[in-house]
Design a protein around this motif. Structure first.
Motif, PDB file in Angstrom:
ATOM      1  N   GLU A 577       0.815  -1.210   0.000  1.00 50.82           N
ATOM      2  CA  GLU A 577       0.000   0.000   0.000  1.00 50.82           C
ATOM      3  C   GLU A 577       0.850   1.262   0.000  1.00 50.82           C
ATOM      4  O   GLU A 577       0.376   2.344   0.340  1.00 50.82           O
ATOM      5  N   ILE A 578       2.113   1.156  -0.387  1.00 55.54           N
ATOM      6  CA  ILE A 578       2.966   2.341  -0.347  1.00 55.54           C
ATOM      7  C   ILE A 578       2.832   3.167  -1.634  1.00 55.54           C
ATOM      8  O   ILE A 578       2.472   2.643  -2.690  1.00 55.54           O
ATOM      9  N   PHE A 579       3.109   4.455  -1.515  1.00 53.98           N
ATOM     10  CA  PHE A 579       3.219   5.307  -2.703  1.00 53.98           C
ATOM     11  C   PHE A 579       4.687   5.353  -3.115  1.00 53.98           C
ATOM     12  O   PHE A 579       5.597   5.098  -2.309  1.00 53.98           O
ATOM     13  N   LEU A 580       4.939   5.697  -4.360  1.00 54.59           N
ATOM     14  CA  LEU A 580       6.298   5.796  -4.879  1.00 54.59           C
ATOM     15  C   LEU A 580       6.671   7.218  -5.265  1.00 54.59           C
ATOM     16  O   LEU A 580       7.858   7.547  -5.329  1.00 54.59           O
ATOM     17  N   GLU A 644       0.380   9.933  -5.846  1.00 48.27           N
ATOM     18  CA  GLU A 644       0.103   9.112  -7.022  1.00 48.27           C
ATOM     19  C   GLU A 644      -0.154   7.661  -6.628  1.00 48.27           C
ATOM     20  O   GLU A 644       0.594   7.084  -5.830  1.00 48.27           O
ATOM     21  N   LEU A 645      -1.222   7.078  -7.168  1.00 43.92           N
ATOM     22  CA  LEU A 645      -1.498   5.655  -6.973  1.00 43.92           C
ATOM     23  C   LEU A 645      -0.650   4.856  -7.959  1.00 43.92           C
ATOM     24  O   LEU A 645      -0.784   5.017  -9.177  1.00 43.92           O
ATOM     25  N   PRO A 646       0.266   4.005  -7.476  1.00 44.21           N
ATOM     26  CA  PRO A 646       1.118   3.238  -8.390  1.00 44.21           C
ATOM     27  C   PRO A 646       0.304   2.309  -9.292  1.00 44.21           C
ATOM     28  O   PRO A 646      -0.800   1.861  -8.950  1.00 44.21           O
ATOM     29  N   GLU A 647       0.875   2.001 -10.441  1.00 40.42           N
ATOM     30  CA  GLU A 647       0.241   1.100 -11.401  1.00 40.42           C
ATOM     31  C   GLU A 647       0.040  -0.279 -10.774  1.00 40.42           C
ATOM     32  O   GLU A 647       0.882  -0.761 -10.017  1.00 40.42           O
ATOM     33  N   ASN A 648      -1.085  -0.896 -11.044  1.00 41.50           N
ATOM     34  CA  ASN A 648      -1.438  -2.232 -10.547  1.00 41.50           C
ATOM     35  C   ASN A 648      -1.567  -2.283  -9.027  1.00 41.50           C
ATOM     36  O   ASN A 648      -1.366  -3.335  -8.406  1.00 41.50           O
ATOM     37  N   GLN A 649      -1.899  -1.156  -8.409  1.00 39.97           N
ATOM     38  CA  GLN A 649      -2.092  -1.095  -6.963  1.00 39.97           C
ATOM     39  C   GLN A 649      -3.471  -0.520  -6.685  1.00 39.97           C
ATOM     40  O   GLN A 649      -3.861   0.486  -7.271  1.00 39.97           O
ATOM     41  N   SER A 650      -4.229  -1.148  -5.779  1.00 38.25           N
ATOM     42  CA  SER A 650      -5.618  -0.737  -5.559  1.00 38.25           C
ATOM     43  C   SER A 650      -5.762   0.419  -4.580  1.00 38.25           C
ATOM     44  O   SER A 650      -6.768   1.133  -4.597  1.00 38.25           O
ATOM     45  N   LYS A 651      -4.780   0.621  -3.739  1.00 36.87           N
ATOM     46  CA  LYS A 651      -4.886   1.707  -2.760  1.00 36.87           C
ATOM     47  C   LYS A 651      -3.513   2.085  -2.239  1.00 36.87           C
ATOM     48  O   LYS A 651      -2.532   1.339  -2.380  1.00 36.87           O
ATOM     49  N   VAL A 652      -3.466   3.237  -1.604  1.00 36.69           N
ATOM     50  CA  VAL A 652      -2.268   3.743  -0.949  1.00 36.69           C
ATOM     51  C   VAL A 652      -2.641   4.132   0.469  1.00 36.69           C
ATOM     52  O   VAL A 652      -3.704   4.715   0.709  1.00 36.69           O
TER      53      VAL A 652
END
Length: 663
Positions: A577-580, A644-652
């Motif tokens: 659930e981390i952001f990048l 930003e919500l990373p690609e292929n990730q449902s939540k942050v």
């Protein structure tokens, strides 16, 4: 030289960030936004791969300094310094900011071979604590040490009432000085000139004093029984006079108290040198009124750990008439290892404290007092448990409404596990324990040690420090209770105490909104870092993250212009659930103009472990880490932060956003 070089590099990096038109990265053929706010975003690393940061604004526990069993004395009102004392030869450092420490030499004065022998070799001088006394204007040093057994071999022929000195593992000692750096004078309690006439220990040294069985069992004598004859115990060993607490008084205390049915050894112990370590002096902040004079004063207390034949492992508290004289009639058992209360220990029931296992112990105690919003005050007795050489060394907590109890250890769902590296799932921190508390302005911090080598553990340890906040939980009976919560352990960049840097987190002063309407915003500015990956679920529910399910912008609107220096966006403790990246930070200045900072990236290389296809899968994330941007002071009325919500990730998940503004 290394420390100084890193400091200079940090200053140079910051200066470069402030003057370069394109920030810290090399200029290319890209078009530069004329409204870009020049900022440093933590891109630079030192030769060890650690982030270079401005150490007038930030600190990091990745700087391995200090000692095991650290106690920090706040001496800033007198000398301008904080002092850190630690295990092994009474090592000491001092600091003006609680972050960068310099070694100083603390001298313990010994005058002859006997005194040196009393203290053993320097490596066995453990867990020193120092306190300043306004009444005497002296610093009092308390510590534990192993008497030098080779020196005393053959000195005592044990006959009659002689106690056994051959098994003495450690005793507690006291010394005084007019300075926190010494020299400290070791106290001889057999010498009135050394300790004061009122503090002399009248220890029996006649090994032929026969007493009746009735006298022995009255508890008024420390005694030895041999072949049906009762003797008043004789403490003739050379180190007896130097013990902080007279060994005969300790013997009587233990004999008078009930024995724990849950212990291995459940008989009344005969007189001896009981193994005592980790003295913790404490002044009650709540004043007591003298009924005779009507004047108020603050009571003094001493807490310490006592072991007996690996069967008893208890903490004892006693009120002190002065720092060298206990009021033995007030002494009480505070905690016993594995048991939630002393009553449980005596009954032999409920010996299943969930965070105590393996090599059991309750040691390295420290006391806190705190009043909640309704004015209800509690005393928090905090202590370390398990084997110090392992990753499971951690800090537990018990509460009472009195400095001497009765105390009840809190369960994990109540926050009873105060400091722990295991529950964070850390791959760089282990053995977080043996601590002390220190305040800086209005902020509370915990100082503790941890292993220098995460994979090896053992006795090679250094000191770290993290902030402590207060939260409200439901206690074991369903009532509201305020407990301390540690924002750590961390090894990432953190803000310096606001008293030191002149900047504080002002995020909670703003009106906060988000473009993702499902986000629970109250957790974003509550001051609590979500550092635990594996802790009690009930307790973890008090420490929540703000979740977003799409790229979202958080807007902080201030009622008036605030002078801001840095922004920190804390990541989730959960690797999935981390952001990048923070693609945009937007600042509306006091004059209405807008400045932006682009692409503030989370340092995956420093704070994550990756794997999988293309080495792009996040397998681990360090708890309590943030992406940050620092810049020259700007007066702002509004800040917008896009996550930003990373690609292929449902939540942050976002643990916290800190905006460092002028205090």
């Amino acid at each position: 030289m290394m420390k100084k070089s890193v400091k200079c590099l940090a200053a140079a990096v910051l200066a470069l960030a402030m003057v370069a038109p394109c920030g810290l990265t090399a200029c290319s053929t890209d078009i530069i936004d004329e409204y870009e706010l020049s900022a440093y975003k933590g891109e630079n690393k030192d030769i060890k791969g650690e982030i270079v940061y401005n150490n007038s604004l930030f600190y990091s526990n990745s700087l391995k300094q200090g000692y095991p069993d650290p106690q920090i004395l706040d001496d800033t009102a007198r000398s301008g310094y904080y002092y850190m004392y630690g295990t092994s030869n009474l090592q000491t450092m001092r600091s003006r900011d609680l972050a960068v420490w310099e070694p100083v030499t603390v001298v313990l004065k010994t005058t002859d071979e006997t005194l040196n022998a009393v203290l053993g070799s320097g490596e066995y001088r453990w867990a020193p604590e120092v306190i300043y006394d306004d009444d005497t204007e002296l610093y009092y040093l308390f510590f534990s040490s192993v008497p030098y057994k080779e020196y005393e071999k053959g000195a005592i022929t044990e006959t009659g009432g002689d106690v056994d000195g051959g098994l003495t593992a450690y005793c507690m000692y006291a010394a005084t000085s007019a300075s926190p750096e010494g020299p400290f004078n070791l106290i001889n309690f057999g010498n009135a000139e050394s300790c004061g006439a009122e503090n002399v220990h009248n220890i029996n040294k006649d090994n032929n004093k026969v007493i009746s069985k009735e006298n022995a069992e009255s508890g008024e004598y420390a005694f030895i029984e041999k072949d049906g004859v009762y003797y008043e115990a004789a403490f003739r060993h050379f180190y007896a006079d130097y013990c902080l607490f007279a060994p005969d008084e300790l013997s009587k205390l233990l004999y008078k108290n009930e024995v724990g049915a849950g212990g291995i050894y459940n008989e009344k112990p005969k007189a001896r040198y009981f193994q005592t370590i980790d003295p913790h002096p404490y002044v009650d902040p709540v004043p007591t009124v003298d009924e005779a004079t009507g004047k108020s004063y603050h009571k003094k207390y001493m807490y310490f750990k006592l072991e007996h034949n690996a069967a008893w492992n208890i903490n004892i508290g006693v009120e002190m008439e002065n720092w060298l004289k206990p009021k033995w009639e007030t002494a009480k058992y505070i905690t016993a290892d594995r048991f939630y209360t002393i009553k449980d220990w005596r009954d032999g029931s409920d010996d299943n404290v969930t965070y105590e296992y393996g090599a059991v112990c309750n040691e390295g105690a420290s006391m806190l007092y705190h009043e909640d919003g309704n004015g209800k005050g509690l005393y928090y007795f905090t202590f370390s448990v398990n084997d110090y050489s392992t990753s499971d060394y951690q800090v537990g907590m018990a509460v009472s409404d009195s400095p001497l109890g009765d105390f009840r250890k809190l369960r994990e769902e109540e926050g009873g596990l105060l400091l722990c590296s295991s529950t964070t799932g850390s791959e760089s921190i282990s053995g977080a324990g043996h601590h002390s508390f220190v305040t800086s302005g209005e902020q509370l911090y915990i100082s503790y040690h941890r292993h220098k080598d995460y994979s090896e553990g053992g006795s090679n340890r250094y000191a770290a420090i993290d902030e402590v906040k207060w939260i409200t939980v439901k206690d074991n009976y369903g009532n509201d209770m305020t407990v301390p919560y540690v924002n750590g352990p961390t090894d990432s960049v953190q803000p310096l105490p606001e008293k030191v840097s002149g900047y504080k987190n002002i995020a909670s002063k703003a009106t906060l909104t988000c473009t993702d309407e499902s986000a629970e915003l109250e957790y974003l500015t509550d001051g609590l870092l979500s550092v635990h990956k594996d802790a009690d679920e009930t307790f973890m529910d008090y420490i929540r993250e703000t979740k977003i399910s799409k790229t979202a912008t958080f807007e902080f609107a201030f009622d008036k212009a605030e002078t801001v220096r840095a922004v920190m966006v804390y990541n989730s403790a959960k690797r999935k659930e981390i952001f990048l990246n923070i693609p945009r930070m937007e600042f509306t200045l006091e004059d209405g103009s807008v400045r932006v900072i682009r692409d503030v990236k989370f340092d995956v290389e420093r704070y994550c472990r990756t794997g999988g296809v293309g080495n792009k899968e996040i397998l681990y994330v360090s708890s309590g880490a943030a992406a940050f941007a620092e810049f020259y002071d700007v007066a702002v009325t509004n800040i917008k932060i896009t996550v930003e919500l990373p690609e292929n990730q449902s939540k942050v998940g976002l643990s916290e956003i800190k905006i460092l503004g002028k205090a």
